[in-house]
Design a protein around this motif. Structure first.
Motif, short mmCIF file in Angstrom:
data_model
loop_
_atom_site.label_atom_id
_atom_site.label_comp_id
_atom_site.label_asym_id
_atom_site.label_seq_id
_atom_site.Cartn_x
_atom_site.Cartn_y
_atom_site.Cartn_z
N MET A 1 0.84 -1.20 0.00
CA MET A 1 0.00 0.00 0.00
C MET A 1 0.87 1.26 0.00
SD MET A 1 -2.86 1.19 2.80
CE MET A 1 -1.63 1.97 3.87
N ARG A 2 1.90 1.25 0.82
CA ARG A 2 2.77 2.44 0.90
C ARG A 2 3.64 2.59 -0.35
NH1 ARG A 2 1.93 0.96 6.22
NH2 ARG A 2 3.50 -0.71 6.26
N TRP A 3 4.12 1.47 -0.91
CA TRP A 3 4.95 1.50 -2.12
C TRP A 3 4.19 2.15 -3.29
CZ3 TRP A 3 9.87 0.66 -3.69
CH2 TRP A 3 10.10 0.45 -5.05
N TYR A 4 2.90 1.80 -3.41
CA TYR A 4 2.09 2.35 -4.50
C TYR A 4 1.38 3.65 -4.10
CZ TYR A 4 2.93 -1.91 -7.14
OH TYR A 4 3.53 -2.95 -7.84
N LYS A 5 1.72 4.16 -2.90
CA LYS A 5 1.18 5.44 -2.42
C LYS A 5 -0.36 5.43 -2.40
CE LYS A 5 5.19 8.24 -3.72
NZ LYS A 5 6.10 7.13 -4.04
N LEU A 6 -0.91 4.38 -1.83
CA LEU A 6 -2.36 4.24 -1.74
C LEU A 6 -2.83 4.46 -0.32
CD1 LEU A 6 -2.71 1.01 -3.92
CD2 LEU A 6 -3.03 3.38 -4.66
N GLU A 7 -4.13 4.67 -0.17
CA GLU A 7 -4.76 4.82 1.14
C GLU A 7 -5.49 3.52 1.50
OE1 GLU A 7 -4.38 7.45 3.04
OE2 GLU A 7 -3.19 8.45 1.49
N PRO A 8 -5.79 3.30 2.78
CA PRO A 8 -6.55 2.10 3.15
C PRO A 8 -7.86 1.96 2.37
CG PRO A 8 -5.67 3.13 5.12
CD PRO A 8 -5.36 4.06 3.98
N GLU A 9 -8.47 3.09 2.03
CA GLU A 9 -9.74 3.06 1.27
C GLU A 9 -9.56 2.50 -0.15
OE1 GLU A 9 -10.10 6.03 4.52
OE2 GLU A 9 -8.58 5.63 3.00
N ASP A 10 -8.30 2.39 -0.61
CA ASP A 10 -8.02 1.82 -1.94
C ASP A 10 -7.82 0.31 -1.88
OD1 ASP A 10 -7.97 4.36 -3.29
OD2 ASP A 10 -5.98 4.71 -2.43
N VAL A 11 -7.97 -0.26 -0.70
CA VAL A 11 -7.73 -1.70 -0.49
C VAL A 11 -9.06 -2.44 -0.33
CG1 VAL A 11 -6.60 -3.43 0.97
CG2 VAL A 11 -5.50 -1.19 0.61
N ILE A 12 -9.21 -3.53 -1.06
CA ILE A 12 -10.38 -4.41 -0.97
C ILE A 12 -9.87 -5.79 -0.56
CG2 ILE A 12 -12.30 -5.46 -2.24
CD1 ILE A 12 -11.84 -3.02 -4.27
N VAL A 13 -10.38 -6.33 0.53
CA VAL A 13 -9.87 -7.58 1.08
C VAL A 13 -10.94 -8.67 1.05
CG1 VAL A 13 -8.84 -8.70 3.09
CG2 VAL A 13 -8.30 -6.30 2.59
N ALA A 14 -10.62 -9.78 0.44
CA ALA A 14 -11.51 -10.95 0.42
C ALA A 14 -11.01 -11.96 1.44
CB ALA A 14 -11.54 -11.58 -0.97
N HIS A 15 -11.92 -12.43 2.30
CA HIS A 15 -11.50 -13.36 3.35
C HIS A 15 -12.64 -14.26 3.81
CE1 HIS A 15 -13.46 -11.29 6.83
NE2 HIS A 15 -13.31 -10.22 6.08
N ASP A 16 -12.27 -15.33 4.50
CA ASP A 16 -13.24 -16.27 5.04
C ASP A 16 -13.90 -15.70 6.28
OD1 ASP A 16 -10.56 -16.58 6.22
OD2 ASP A 16 -11.50 -18.09 7.48
N ASP A 17 -15.13 -16.15 6.55
CA ASP A 17 -15.87 -15.66 7.72
C ASP A 17 -16.69 -16.81 8.30
OD1 ASP A 17 -17.63 -14.40 9.53
OD2 ASP A 17 -17.49 -12.52 8.43
N MET A 18 -16.40 -17.17 9.55
CA MET A 18 -17.13 -18.27 10.21
C MET A 18 -18.52 -17.85 10.69
SD MET A 18 -14.45 -20.47 12.48
CE MET A 18 -14.37 -19.19 13.74
N ASP A 19 -18.76 -16.55 10.76
CA ASP A 19 -20.02 -16.08 11.33
C ASP A 19 -21.19 -16.10 10.35
OD1 ASP A 19 -18.93 -15.64 13.83
OD2 ASP A 19 -18.28 -13.62 13.34
N ILE A 20 -20.92 -16.45 9.10
CA ILE A 20 -22.00 -16.57 8.12
C ILE A 20 -21.91 -17.95 7.45
CG2 ILE A 20 -22.43 -14.13 7.69
CD1 ILE A 20 -20.54 -14.17 5.37
#
Length: 203
Positions: A76-95
Motif C-alpha cells: 500500500m505504501r509503495w504504491y502510495k495508496l490509502e486504506p480506502e483503496d484496499v479491498i480484502v476478500a477473506h473467510d468468515d465463520m459467522d456466516i
C-alpha cells in the motif's frame, strides 16, 4: 489504483481449505480478467490488470494468514495508496458456507488476518468481501475447521459464491462500494425472516 487482496495460506496443502477462499476469489478474478503474469514483491504474489479504466493489483500475501498485514502494508505504501483503496476478500465463520457480505470497514471480528491488516495499514477503513465458511462441527476446534477442505455440499455453494462475487468486485471498482453493497449483498434472507416473524405474531 486499487489493491484487491485475497487472504489465505501459501502452499498446496492449504490450497483447498476453508481459510483460503480469499485466494480462491483472487485466482478466479485473474482467470476472468486473463491475468497470468504473477510476480513476487513484499512477501506477496502480485499481478497487475485493469477493471474498466481503473488499474488494479491482485495480491496474495505469502506470509501465512496471521501476518497478512506484513505484505499488504508495504505494498500500500509503495504504491502510495490509502486504506480506502484496499479491498480484502477473506473467510468468515459467522456466516453460512457460500453466503457473502460486502462491508465498507469494521473491526477484525476476531479474524487474525484482518487484525494484522488493521495493525499494518493503521486503519479499519478498507473494504471487506466476506465469504462464509460456517461454524466448526461439534468437537472441532477453530483451527481444524479453517484448515480443512470443504465438504462436497459446501464446496458447491462456495464455488457459486466465488462466481457471484466476480461481477460484485468489478462493481466495487467501477461504481463504488455503496452501489455494490446495495446490488450484491443478500436481501432475501431479511425479507424471509420478517415474513416468518409476522407469521409467528399472526399465528
Amino acid at each position: 489504483m486499487k489493491l484487491i487482496v485475497g487472504l489465505g495460506n501459501p502452499g498446496n496443502e492449504y490450497a483447498k481449505t476453508r481459510h483460503n477462499v480469499g485466494f480462491m476469489l483472487v485466482d478466479a478474478l485473474a482467470d476472468h480478467l486473463n491475468i497470468t503474469l504473477w510476480k513476487d514483491k513484499f512477501n506477496a504474489k502480485i499481478a497487475e490488470g485493469r477493471i474498466g479504466s481503473e488499474k488494479i493489483l491482485l495480491v496474495k500475501p505469502q506470509t501465512y494468514m496471521n501476518n497478512s498485514g506484513e505484505a499488504v502494508g508495504p505494498l500500500m505504501r509503495w504504491y502510495k495508496l490509502e486504506p480506502e483503496d484496499v479491498i480484502v476478500a477473506h473467510d468468515d465463520m459467522d456466516i453460512p458456507a457460500g453466503t457473502i457480505r460486502i462491508r465498507k470497514k469494521g473491526s477484525s471480528g476476531g479474524h487474525n488476518g484482518i487484525k494484522s491488516l488493521i495493525s499494518h495499514l493503521g486503519s479499519e477503513n478498507f473494504a471487506r468481501v466476506r465469504l462464509g465458511i460456517g461454524r466448526p462441527l461439534p468437537g472441532w476446534s477453530v483451527v481444524n475447521h479453517v484448515l480443512a477442505p470443504f465438504p462436497a455440499e459446501d464446496k458447491q455453494a462456495v464455488d457459486e459464491a466465488v462466481k457471484y462475487l466476480i461481477p460484485a468486485v468489478e462493481c466495487i471498482i467501477t461504481d463504488g462500494l455503496d452501489v455494490a453493497m446495495n446490488k450484491y449483498n443478500p436481501k432475501k434472507q431479511k425479507k424471509q425472516k420478517i415474513k416468518q416473524e409476522e407469521g409467528v405474531q399472526n399465528g
